[in-house]
Design a protein around this motif. Structure first.
Motif, short mmCIF file in Angstrom:
data_model
loop_
_atom_site.label_atom_id
_atom_site.label_comp_id
_atom_site.label_asym_id
_atom_site.label_seq_id
_atom_site.Cartn_x
_atom_site.Cartn_y
_atom_site.Cartn_z
N GLY A 22 4.33 -2.23 -12.27
CA GLY A 22 4.88 -2.82 -13.49
C GLY A 22 4.16 -4.07 -13.96
N ARG A 23 3.23 -4.56 -13.18
CA ARG A 23 2.49 -5.77 -13.56
C ARG A 23 1.42 -5.43 -14.57
NH1 ARG A 23 4.13 -10.71 -11.12
NH2 ARG A 23 5.95 -10.07 -9.95
N SER A 24 0.88 -6.46 -15.18
CA SER A 24 -0.03 -6.25 -16.31
C SER A 24 -1.48 -6.03 -15.93
CB SER A 24 0.06 -7.45 -17.27
OG SER A 24 -0.30 -8.64 -16.57
N SER A 25 -1.83 -6.23 -14.66
CA SER A 25 -3.25 -6.08 -14.31
C SER A 25 -3.42 -5.31 -13.01
CB SER A 25 -3.91 -7.46 -14.17
OG SER A 25 -3.47 -8.09 -12.98
N ALA A 26 -4.59 -4.71 -12.86
CA ALA A 26 -4.93 -4.01 -11.63
C ALA A 26 -4.95 -4.98 -10.45
CB ALA A 26 -6.27 -3.30 -11.78
N LYS A 27 -5.40 -6.20 -10.69
CA LYS A 27 -5.46 -7.20 -9.62
C LYS A 27 -4.06 -7.46 -9.07
CE LYS A 27 -6.91 -11.91 -8.60
NZ LYS A 27 -7.46 -13.15 -9.10
N HIS A 73 -2.70 5.50 4.34
CA HIS A 73 -3.95 6.04 3.80
C HIS A 73 -3.88 6.19 2.27
CE1 HIS A 73 -5.99 6.61 7.57
NE2 HIS A 73 -4.99 7.34 8.05
N LYS A 74 -2.73 6.58 1.78
CA LYS A 74 -2.56 6.72 0.33
C LYS A 74 -2.63 5.37 -0.37
CE LYS A 74 -0.05 11.03 0.54
NZ LYS A 74 1.21 11.75 0.37
N ILE A 75 -2.03 4.36 0.24
CA ILE A 75 -2.09 3.01 -0.33
C ILE A 75 -3.53 2.50 -0.33
CG2 ILE A 75 -1.40 0.60 0.01
CD1 ILE A 75 1.32 1.66 1.00
N ILE A 76 -4.25 2.73 0.76
CA ILE A 76 -5.65 2.33 0.84
C ILE A 76 -6.46 3.03 -0.25
CG2 ILE A 76 -7.75 2.49 2.23
CD1 ILE A 76 -5.89 2.08 4.72
N ALA A 77 -6.24 4.33 -0.42
CA ALA A 77 -6.97 5.10 -1.44
C ALA A 77 -6.67 4.57 -2.84
CB ALA A 77 -6.62 6.58 -1.34
N MET A 78 -5.42 4.24 -3.12
CA MET A 78 -5.05 3.70 -4.42
C MET A 78 -5.71 2.35 -4.64
SD MET A 78 -3.60 3.83 -7.35
CE MET A 78 -2.34 5.07 -7.41
N THR A 79 -5.73 1.53 -3.61
CA THR A 79 -6.37 0.22 -3.70
C THR A 79 -7.86 0.37 -4.01
OG1 THR A 79 -4.75 -0.72 -2.17
CG2 THR A 79 -6.81 -1.94 -2.46
N TYR A 81 -9.34 2.88 -5.41
CA TYR A 81 -9.47 3.40 -6.78
C TYR A 81 -9.32 2.27 -7.80
CZ TYR A 81 -8.23 5.67 -11.14
OH TYR A 81 -8.17 6.04 -12.46
N LEU A 82 -8.32 1.44 -7.64
CA LEU A 82 -8.10 0.33 -8.58
C LEU A 82 -9.27 -0.66 -8.55
CD1 LEU A 82 -4.30 -0.27 -7.98
CD2 LEU A 82 -5.35 0.66 -10.05
N ARG A 83 -9.79 -0.93 -7.38
CA ARG A 83 -10.95 -1.84 -7.29
C ARG A 83 -12.18 -1.25 -7.96
NH1 ARG A 83 -9.52 -3.72 -1.32
NH2 ARG A 83 -8.35 -5.59 -1.89
N SER A 84 -12.33 0.06 -7.90
CA SER A 84 -13.50 0.69 -8.53
C SER A 84 -13.41 0.67 -10.05
CB SER A 84 -13.64 2.14 -8.05
OG SER A 84 -12.68 2.98 -8.66
#
Length: 86
Positions: A22-27, A73-79, A81-84
């Motif tokens: 719900g936050r405004s940024s990927a960071k 593992h799913k949280i790591i993958a999402m992280t 992805y967002l960093r990329s």
């Protein structure tokens, strides 16, 4: 008291994921995913303690541990992805 800690940690994981989404940024989302993963490790530790003191069977512990590992593992993958996407 261990039961209460387990409940709080278990609720914290999806709550932090939802709040981060719900936050405004990927960071911001990445930060909340990190907090969720921390809560997941807290939960894993509490389940280990519950097994050691006889509150959980080895079978239940193993099943829950596998689910925790999968979610981690799913949280790591999402992280990643967002960093990329930055």
């Amino acid at each position: 008291s261990l039961t209460d800690q387990i409940r709080r940690a278990a609720v914290s994981v999806p709550s932090n994921i939802a709040e981060g989404k719900g936050r405004s940024s990927a960071k911001d989302f990445i930060n909340f995913l990190s907090v969720a993963r921390g809560s997941l490790y807290e939960l894993a530790t509490q389940l280990y303690i519950a097994r050691e003191i006889g509150y959980l069977t080895e079978q239940d512990f193993s099943s829950l541990s596998n689910r925790i590992e999968d979610l981690s593992h799913k949280i790591i993958a999402m992280t990643k992805y967002l960093r990329s996407k930055k």
